[in-house]
Design a protein around this motif. Structure first.
Motif, mmCIF file in Angstrom:
data_model
loop_
_atom_site.group_PDB
_atom_site.id
_atom_site.type_symbol
_atom_site.label_atom_id
_atom_site.label_comp_id
_atom_site.label_asym_id
_atom_site.label_seq_id
_atom_site.Cartn_x
_atom_site.Cartn_y
_atom_site.Cartn_z
ATOM 1 N N TRP A 17 0.847 -1.189 0.000
ATOM 2 C CA TRP A 17 0.000 0.000 0.000
ATOM 3 C C TRP A 17 0.889 1.248 0.000
ATOM 4 O O TRP A 17 0.600 2.218 -0.684
ATOM 5 N N MET A 58 -7.353 6.048 0.009
ATOM 6 C CA MET A 58 -6.429 5.025 0.496
ATOM 7 C C MET A 58 -6.299 5.093 2.012
ATOM 8 O O MET A 58 -6.267 4.055 2.689
ATOM 9 N N SER A 103 -7.352 2.250 4.846
ATOM 10 C CA SER A 103 -6.423 1.791 5.894
ATOM 11 C C SER A 103 -7.015 1.945 7.282
ATOM 12 O O SER A 103 -6.792 1.105 8.154
ATOM 13 N N ARG A 105 -10.268 -7.884 4.312
ATOM 14 C CA ARG A 105 -9.362 -6.737 4.177
ATOM 15 C C ARG A 105 -8.152 -7.063 3.293
ATOM 16 O O ARG A 105 -7.813 -6.302 2.394
ATOM 17 N N GLN A 150 -7.407 -5.335 -0.262
ATOM 18 C CA GLN A 150 -6.188 -4.561 -0.476
ATOM 19 C C GLN A 150 -5.451 -5.078 -1.710
ATOM 20 O O GLN A 150 -4.991 -4.287 -2.535
ATOM 21 N N HIS A 153 -7.344 -3.891 -4.771
ATOM 22 C CA HIS A 153 -7.085 -2.466 -5.041
ATOM 23 C C HIS A 153 -5.681 -2.253 -5.610
ATOM 24 O O HIS A 153 -5.496 -1.477 -6.541
#
Length: 192
Positions: free
Chosen positions: A30, A129, A133, A150, A154, A157
């Motif tokens: 991320w 973003m 988070s 999650r 993630q 994404h």
């Protein structure tokens, strides 16, 4: 029932092979994706896209992340999500990269604003973003893949960002000079 899942899972690579695009190196984290988004403010970039500007692309990416928290405006049927959608995600996840129609908006999403500045669009994506988070609750089902946890979301994404990143190209000093021969400003920037 198990036979149907097996058939769908084995057919999925064949169904998806026609939509394979350029190789996308992907984002390993991320943080790496956030740094790439921030870099858009430091260097001039060109977007190879038939319909969207760079700020519109960033809005599209922000929408995708925002909808994972708020809910997607339209969704495929539960049957699609539980069969082809899950199989598609499994294939993308296994190979670590997704490929999809890069000009297709999210079903039911508001139209992308043609006017925002790059700075506003970058900030919206960074805010999305950050919201992802910080989100503590359950995420809303993906419009095609269905319910993701999650870690899966993630990865989805990051793969979505990376797939679109194949369209973003930094303009190097050489490319700028070729595109604008009347501009004789010299840069110490090195080509990527």
């Amino acid at each position: 029932m198990k036979r149907r899942h097996l058939l769908l899972a084995s057919a999925s690579p064949l169904l998806l092979s026609g939509c394979a695009g350029e190789f996308s190196p992907g984002f390993s984290s991320w943080q790496q994706a956030r740094e790439s988004v921030l870099e858009l403010m430091l260097r001039q970039h060109h977007l190879a896209h038939e319909r969207w500007s760079l700020p519109q692309l960033l809005q599209h990416l922000a929408q995708s992340i925002e909808f994972s928290i708020q809910g997607y405006p339209e969704a495929r049927s539960a049957l699609f999500q539980q069969t082809l959608g899950r199989a598609a995600f499994a294939v993308f996840d296994a190979r670590g990269q997704m490929s999809h129609d890069l000009a297709e908006p999210i079903p039911g999403a508001p139209a992308l604003d043609p006017e925002p500045s790059l700075k506003i669009a970058v900030q919206r994506l960074l805010d999305a973003m950050q919201a992802f988070s910080a989100h503590k609750g359950q995420f809303k089902p993906h419009f095609a893949y269905g319910q993701l946890d999650r870690a899966e979301y993630q990865r989805a994404h990051l793969m979505h960002l990376a797939n679109h990143w194949t369209q973003v190209q930094a303009l190097t000093a050489t490319a700028r000079a070729a595109a604008n021969p009347d501009n004789h400003i010299h840069s110490k920037e090195t080509p990527t």
